[in-house]
Design an enzyme around this catalytic site. Structure first.
Site, short mmCIF file in Angstrom:
data_model
loop_
_atom_site.label_atom_id
_atom_site.label_comp_id
_atom_site.label_asym_id
_atom_site.label_seq_id
_atom_site.Cartn_x
_atom_site.Cartn_y
_atom_site.Cartn_z
N HIS A 1 0.84 -1.21 0.00
CA HIS A 1 0.00 0.00 0.00
C HIS A 1 0.87 1.25 0.00
CE1 HIS A 1 -3.30 -2.69 1.30
NE2 HIS A 1 -4.08 -1.76 0.78
N LYS B 1 -0.57 4.84 4.57
CA LYS B 1 -1.52 3.90 5.20
C LYS B 1 -1.15 3.72 6.67
CE LYS B 1 -3.92 -0.46 4.75
NZ LYS B 1 -5.21 0.14 5.10
N1 LIG Z 1 -13.01 -0.81 2.82
C1 LIG Z 1 -12.28 -0.36 1.80
O1 LIG Z 1 -12.48 -0.74 0.62
C2 LIG Z 1 -11.18 0.62 2.07
C3 LIG Z 1 -10.38 1.13 1.02
C4 LIG Z 1 -9.41 2.10 1.33
C5 LIG Z 1 -9.26 2.52 2.65
N2 LIG Z 1 -10.03 1.97 3.63
C6 LIG Z 1 -9.96 2.37 5.04
O2 LIG Z 1 -10.85 3.48 5.19
C7 LIG Z 1 -10.32 4.38 6.18
C8 LIG Z 1 -10.12 5.75 5.53
O3 LIG Z 1 -9.18 5.61 4.49
P1 LIG Z 1 -8.57 6.89 3.74
O4 LIG Z 1 -7.52 6.40 2.83
O5 LIG Z 1 -9.68 7.71 3.20
O6 LIG Z 1 -7.89 7.63 4.98
P2 LIG Z 1 -7.75 9.18 5.28
O7 LIG Z 1 -7.44 9.91 4.01
O8 LIG Z 1 -6.81 9.29 6.44
O9 LIG Z 1 -9.24 9.59 5.71
C9 LIG Z 1 -9.79 9.38 6.96
C10 LIG Z 1 -10.63 10.60 7.24
O10 LIG Z 1 -11.39 10.38 8.43
C11 LIG Z 1 -11.37 11.59 9.14
N3 LIG Z 1 -11.75 11.46 10.52
C12 LIG Z 1 -11.01 11.11 11.60
N4 LIG Z 1 -11.75 11.18 12.73
C13 LIG Z 1 -12.98 11.60 12.35
C14 LIG Z 1 -14.17 11.89 13.06
N5 LIG Z 1 -14.24 11.78 14.39
N6 LIG Z 1 -15.25 12.32 12.36
C15 LIG Z 1 -15.19 12.46 11.02
N7 LIG Z 1 -14.07 12.22 10.28
C16 LIG Z 1 -12.98 11.79 10.95
C17 LIG Z 1 -9.96 12.11 8.95
O11 LIG Z 1 -9.89 13.48 9.27
P3 LIG Z 1 -8.47 14.19 9.63
O12 LIG Z 1 -7.55 13.89 8.47
O13 LIG Z 1 -8.85 15.61 9.77
O14 LIG Z 1 -8.00 13.53 10.91
C18 LIG Z 1 -9.77 11.86 7.46
O15 LIG Z 1 -10.29 12.92 6.69
C19 LIG Z 1 -9.02 3.72 6.67
O16 LIG Z 1 -9.31 2.93 7.80
C20 LIG Z 1 -8.60 2.84 5.50
O17 LIG Z 1 -7.78 1.76 5.88
C21 LIG Z 1 -10.99 1.04 3.36
#
Ligand SMILES: NC(=O)c1ccc[n+]([C@@H]2O[C@H](COP(=O)([O-])OP(=O)(O)OC[C@H]3O[C@@H](n4cnc5c(N)ncnc54)[C@H](OP(=O)(O)O)[C@@H]3O)[C@@H](O)[C@H]2O)c1
Length: 271
Positions: free
Chosen positions: A158, A162
């Site tokens: 990744h 990540k």
């Molecule tokens: N299931 C799937 O297919 C899949 C695919 C890719 C990723 N994921 C997972 O999905 C999650 C997000 O991935 P990502 O790549 O989008 O990560 P990311 O860019 O770090 O996004 C996470 C977001 O959640 C926000 N957040 C944190 N605490 C919050 C709260 N209390 N209320 C609302 N928003 C909040 C963060 O805000 P701040 O940045 O301001 O802290 C950030 O904007 C991770 O766990 C990742 O492993 C899943």
């Protein structure tokens, strides 16, 4: 004709949250009602269309998760702590359905999610890609046919931002092997960058991980038998496969009764 599903997004300022917002705005199956970002985030108060790289839509990103309760389905892609707290709040508030793709849950957070599923429909998947969902099925099938005389190596690659290791998908694939073997074994998870020094022995699952550049996500699963190997690979070329799968899951989950569901059920040929 099916009526439009009202949708809320939690974690809307993140990489995946922005893509889900962009695809949902262009998808006639959904009517986007609320996008929630972390309190104090720069995204608070911004038009969610602009946040997602699209045209403005007149909905501003907020930080109050209670605004999500009235939606038919909420999609969460935030952090495990935020997702677990959201699940508790939605269940208590009488919300109908939650799709969560967040990965890296602790046992206590897992328990909070399971409790919330007594009161609302919840689908959790560490990988919304339709290809990975099919892969999980194939890996379980291969493990069942080959049996625990084989060893398994799972390798996850990744992007360097990540947060969790191994990936949620690598853990799902290990679960699929265990389910196929019908036998409980704890996978040996090596540190990021640590090479596989020796092939897994019979009944062993080893997970290795690499973090580099902008890689969206690659997973290799290799079964080692006596004198033969069997390999499966899935490569994600774009984050949109997860956003698209999340919306498929949201449509499928709308109107379902309270319990925990999986992505396998979304793609089940019976449904
Ligand atoms: N299931 C799937 O297919 C899949 C695919 C890719 C990723 N994921 C997972 O999905 C999650 C997000 O991935 P990502 O790549 O989008 O990560 P990311 O860019 O770090 O996004 C996470 C977001 O959640 C926000 N957040 C944190 N605490 C919050 C709260 N209390 N209320 C609302 N928003 C909040 C963060 O805000 P701040 O940045 O301001 O802290 C950030 O904007 C991770 O766990 C990742 O492993 C899943």
């Amino acid at each position: 004709m099916m009526s439009t599903i009202t949708l809320g997004i939690h974690g809307g300022a993140g990489r995946l949250g922005r893509r889900i917002t962009a695809l949902a705005l262009a998808d006639p199956r959904f009517s986007l009602r609320a996008v929630v970002v972390r309190h104090g985030s720069d995204a608070m108060g911004q038009d969610v269309g602009l946040l997602a790289g699209a045209e403005p839509v007149g909905i501003l990103a907020g930080a109050d998760p209670e605004t999500l309760i009235a939606c038919d389905v909420v999609i969460d892609v935030s952090s495990p702590a935020a997702a677990a707290s959201l699940a508790g709040l939605l269940a208590k508030g009488g919300a109908k359905a939650l799709v969560t793709g967040t990965t890296g849950w602790t046992d206590a957070q897992d328990e909070t999610l399971s409790r919330a599923a007594n009161d609302m429909a919840i689908l959790r998947s560490g990988n919304f890609s339709l290809g990975v969902t099919a892969l999980v099925h194939q890996v379980q099938e291969a493990a069942a046919r080959l049996g625990p005389d084989w060893g398994v190596h799972i390798h996850d690659i990744h992007h360097s931002a990540k947060k969790d290791t191994p990936s949620g998908t690598a853990l799902m694939l290990a679960d699929a092997v265990r389910a196929g073997w019908d036998h409980s074994v704890t996978p040996k998870c090596l540190a990021v960058g640590a090479p596989l020094e020796e092939n897994p022995t019979r009944g062993e699952i080893i997970i290795t991980a690499e973090r580099k550049g902008q890689v969206v996500g690659t997973h290799d699963v290799t079964f080692y038998g006596a004198g033969e190997t069997l390999c499966f690979t899935h490569t994600a070329q774009s984050r949109d496969i997860f956003a698209y799968g999340a919306l498929q899951a949201a449509q499928w989950l709308a109107g379902k009764k309270a319990r925990l569901y999986t992505m396998q059920e979304v793609m089940s040929p019976q449904d």
